[in-house]
Write a protein that holds these residues in place. Sequence first.
Motif, short mmCIF file in Angstrom:
data_model
loop_
_atom_site.label_atom_id
_atom_site.label_comp_id
_atom_site.label_asym_id
_atom_site.label_seq_id
_atom_site.Cartn_x
_atom_site.Cartn_y
_atom_site.Cartn_z
N GLU A 109 0.81 -1.21 0.00
CA GLU A 109 0.00 0.00 0.00
C GLU A 109 0.85 1.26 0.00
O GLU A 109 0.40 2.31 -0.46
CB GLU A 109 -0.98 -0.01 1.18
CG GLU A 109 -2.15 -0.94 0.93
CD GLU A 109 -3.16 -0.95 2.04
OE1 GLU A 109 -3.00 -0.22 3.04
OE2 GLU A 109 -4.13 -1.70 1.90
N ILE A 111 3.38 1.78 -1.87
CA ILE A 111 3.82 2.09 -3.23
C ILE A 111 2.69 2.03 -4.24
O ILE A 111 2.87 2.41 -5.40
CB ILE A 111 4.96 1.14 -3.68
CG1 ILE A 111 4.50 -0.31 -3.65
CG2 ILE A 111 6.20 1.34 -2.83
CD1 ILE A 111 5.48 -1.28 -4.26
N SER A 112 1.52 1.59 -3.81
CA SER A 112 0.38 1.49 -4.70
C SER A 112 -0.50 2.72 -4.56
O SER A 112 -0.56 3.34 -3.50
CB SER A 112 -0.44 0.24 -4.36
OG SER A 112 -1.64 0.20 -5.10
N LYS A 113 -1.20 3.08 -5.61
CA LYS A 113 -2.11 4.22 -5.52
C LYS A 113 -3.42 3.87 -4.83
O LYS A 113 -4.13 4.75 -4.37
CB LYS A 113 -2.38 4.81 -6.91
CG LYS A 113 -3.14 3.89 -7.83
CD LYS A 113 -3.43 4.54 -9.16
CE LYS A 113 -4.24 3.55 -10.00
NZ LYS A 113 -5.18 4.15 -10.85
N ASP A 114 -3.75 2.58 -4.74
CA ASP A 114 -5.01 2.15 -4.12
C ASP A 114 -4.75 1.28 -2.90
O ASP A 114 -3.88 0.42 -2.91
CB ASP A 114 -5.86 1.35 -5.11
CG ASP A 114 -6.44 2.20 -6.23
OD1 ASP A 114 -6.66 3.41 -5.99
OD2 ASP A 114 -6.67 1.67 -7.32
N SER A 115 -5.55 1.48 -1.86
CA SER A 115 -5.50 0.64 -0.66
C SER A 115 -6.30 -0.63 -0.92
O SER A 115 -7.06 -0.71 -1.89
CB SER A 115 -6.10 1.39 0.52
OG SER A 115 -7.49 1.59 0.29
N GLU A 118 -9.90 0.20 -1.25
CA GLU A 118 -10.30 0.66 -2.58
C GLU A 118 -10.47 -0.52 -3.53
O GLU A 118 -11.41 -0.55 -4.33
CB GLU A 118 -9.28 1.66 -3.15
CG GLU A 118 -9.33 3.01 -2.50
CD GLU A 118 -10.66 3.71 -2.70
OE1 GLU A 118 -11.23 3.66 -3.82
OE2 GLU A 118 -11.15 4.31 -1.73
N TRP A 119 -9.56 -1.48 -3.46
CA TRP A 119 -9.68 -2.68 -4.29
C TRP A 119 -10.93 -3.46 -3.93
O TRP A 119 -11.62 -4.00 -4.80
CB TRP A 119 -8.44 -3.57 -4.17
CG TRP A 119 -7.32 -3.06 -5.03
CD1 TRP A 119 -6.16 -2.47 -4.61
CD2 TRP A 119 -7.27 -3.07 -6.46
NE1 TRP A 119 -5.40 -2.11 -5.69
CE2 TRP A 119 -6.06 -2.47 -6.85
CE3 TRP A 119 -8.14 -3.52 -7.46
CZ2 TRP A 119 -5.69 -2.32 -8.19
CZ3 TRP A 119 -7.77 -3.36 -8.79
CH2 TRP A 119 -6.56 -2.77 -9.13
#
Length: 125
Positions: A109, A111-115, A118-119
Amino acid sequence: MLNGKIIRDSVHGDIFIEQKFLDLIETPEFQRLRRIHQLSVANLVFPSAEHTRFSHSIGTFHVMKLIIDHFEEVFNEVNIVIGDRDKNLCLAIALLHDIGHGPFSHAFEGISKDSHEEWTKKIIL
């Protein structure tokens, strides 16, 4: 006769799941949780730490059933009725709360744009 199945859980024992919730469990999106370890790679050090997001979600569903049963009794004493729609919604939420998790999802999380939340929303929608 009840329409559903019993799943034997190592923590909670036998859990009855109605067909409408089995329909959610049988989807590919839910079944993928069988391959995602709740405790990441802890099973490499602790061989019995095989808890998956799948079994965690089934357990969460069961605990929500217990919570609903408890509060239904308490609320009945003060003439408050929990409707079937609300019960089913709470059970579905409990069952699907981790549907957006991937392997190492908390670590990614950063480095990702979505938590994973959100997924979860994207998968459900």
